[in-house]
Every structure is written in C-alpha cells, then in structure tokens.
Design an enzyme around this catalytic site. Structure first.
Site, mmCIF file in Angstrom:
data_model
loop_
_atom_site.group_PDB
_atom_site.id
_atom_site.type_symbol
_atom_site.label_atom_id
_atom_site.label_comp_id
_atom_site.label_asym_id
_atom_site.label_seq_id
_atom_site.Cartn_x
_atom_site.Cartn_y
_atom_site.Cartn_z
ATOM 1 C CE1 TYR A 27 -3.723 -2.386 0.084
ATOM 2 C CE2 TYR A 27 -2.753 -3.249 2.106
ATOM 3 C CZ TYR A 27 -3.674 -3.355 1.074
ATOM 4 O OH TYR A 27 -4.539 -4.417 1.025
ATOM 5 C CG ASN A 78 -9.774 2.215 -0.708
ATOM 6 O OD1 ASN A 78 -10.354 1.127 -0.648
ATOM 7 N ND2 ASN A 78 -8.460 2.312 -0.794
ATOM 8 C CG HIS A 84 -13.353 -7.501 -1.755
ATOM 9 N ND1 HIS A 84 -13.227 -7.060 -3.050
ATOM 10 C CD2 HIS A 84 -12.271 -7.018 -1.085
ATOM 11 C CE1 HIS A 84 -12.098 -6.367 -3.161
ATOM 12 N NE2 HIS A 84 -11.498 -6.321 -1.991
ATOM 13 C CG ASP A 91 -28.441 -2.057 -0.443
ATOM 14 O OD1 ASP A 91 -28.251 -2.275 -1.653
ATOM 15 O OD2 ASP A 91 -28.953 -2.888 0.328
ATOM 16 C CG HIS A 104 -10.012 -0.735 -4.851
ATOM 17 N ND1 HIS A 104 -10.414 -1.012 -3.571
ATOM 18 C CD2 HIS A 104 -11.114 -0.775 -5.621
ATOM 19 C CE1 HIS A 104 -11.715 -1.231 -3.569
ATOM 20 N NE2 HIS A 104 -12.160 -1.084 -4.799
ATOM 21 C CB ILE A 105 -3.986 1.749 -2.585
ATOM 22 C CG1 ILE A 105 -4.626 2.960 -1.894
ATOM 23 C CG2 ILE A 105 -2.463 1.879 -2.646
ATOM 24 C CD1 ILE A 105 -4.337 3.035 -0.395
ATOM 25 N NE ARG A 115 -6.890 -9.030 -1.138
ATOM 26 C CZ ARG A 115 -7.081 -8.640 0.141
ATOM 27 N NH1 ARG A 115 -7.920 -7.663 0.407
ATOM 28 N NH2 ARG A 115 -6.425 -9.224 1.129
#
Ligand code: CA2
Length: 153
Positions: A27, A78, A84, A91, A104-105, A115
């Site tokens: 990350y 993010n 997932h 919702d 997403h990084i 994922r």
C-alpha cells in the site's frame, strides 16, 4: 434555484488508518493523513471542499454517506475490505444518488480471487484501481469533471 454544494465526501474503509504504518510493499508509505491532504488539495484546485471520514465500523461509514446526500456533490470511496463483502454499503451509496468514484490503491484484479468482485463497482461511475495513493487525485479530478463538466475551473 438550488445550487449543488461544492463539497465532496472522502470515505476510507476499515484498516486504512494503518496506511504508511503496515504493509508498505502493498500500500506504499504514505499515511491516511497524506491521502486526505492530497484529496483536499486536489479538490481545492477546482474550488471544492472535502469532508473526510475513515472508520473501522461499517455503520459510521453509512451514516456519513447518508449525510452526504444533502451536503455533498459526490463521493470518493475506498471501501477497503468492505468492497468484497458489503451489500449494505452498496445500498447506502446507491440510495443517496450522488456520483461515486471507487478507488483502490492496489490492483484488486491481480490479487486473490476473493478481491476480484466489488459490490460497489456498478454503483460507481469512476473506477481508479491499482494506481497507488496518486489514484485518489485522479479520482477527484474525474469526479469533479462529472459533477461540473470538464470545462469548469
Ligand atoms: O487496494 C486497496 O485500496 C484495498 O481497498 C485495500 C483493502 C483491501 O481489503 C482491498 O482488497 C483493496 C485493505 C485495506 C487495509 O489497509 C491496510 C493498510 C496498511 C496496512 C494494512 C492494511
């Protein structure tokens, strides 16, 4: 005439408070504060302010998304691991009817099979995946283009 607020909501999901502290190989070394500063400065360059929330609790994120319905013009999110798993987060995003940018990084498509599916993907109009922390700035710029049109300064 009702004027749309020039404010974005930035949502970072569970464990992203550990950015820059753990797992830099996946990350990177930038912190959550670095992410929030990058998003704020990118948005400010287009005349937008940002409300930032990070939580390890799904309900806190959902309450922030509901508040954005009247306070914000769009959402950068993010969802972290909730990407997932979470129908309720999806919702909430769907219910507020704001444009959503999913970030997403890491490249979730190149990681473990669990994922590969995102519950958020089809309620988002923008997807920035695997571009590291700079991907947040890309998402902000593209989201503001959607909100204002690309010629707005
Ligand atoms: O690549 C991303 O941005 C993710 O949303 C990050 C999530 C992961 O579950 C998604 O599949 C992809 C994980 C966030 C956890 O963040 C950490 C940061 C530093 C150290 C440990 C976890």
């Amino acid at each position: 005439m009702v004027t749309a607020p020039r404010r974005l909501l930035l949502v970072n999901g569970p464990n992203l408070n550990l950015l820059g502290i753990r797992d830099p190989a996946m990350y990177g070394s930038q912190s959550l504060q670095d992410v929030e500063d990058l998003v704020a400065s990118t948005a400010a360059s287009r005349g937008f302010e940002v409300t930032a929330v990070q939580s390890n609790h799904e309900g806190v994120l959902i309450d922030a998304i509901h508040a954005a319905r009247t306070e914000c013009a769009g959402i950068v999110i993010n969802p972290a691991g909730l990407t997932h798993t979470s129908v309720v987060l999806r919702d909430a995003l769907s219910s507020v009817e704001l444009p959503v940018a999913e970030v997403h990084i890491s490249d979730i498509r190149a990681r473990e099979p669990f994922r590969h599916h995102s519950y958020v993907a089809d309620v988002a109009v923008i997807h920035v995946i695997g571009e590291g922390v700079p991907g947040y700035a890309v998402a902000v710029t593209r989201l503001i283009d959607v909100i204002t049109g690309p010629t707005d300064d």
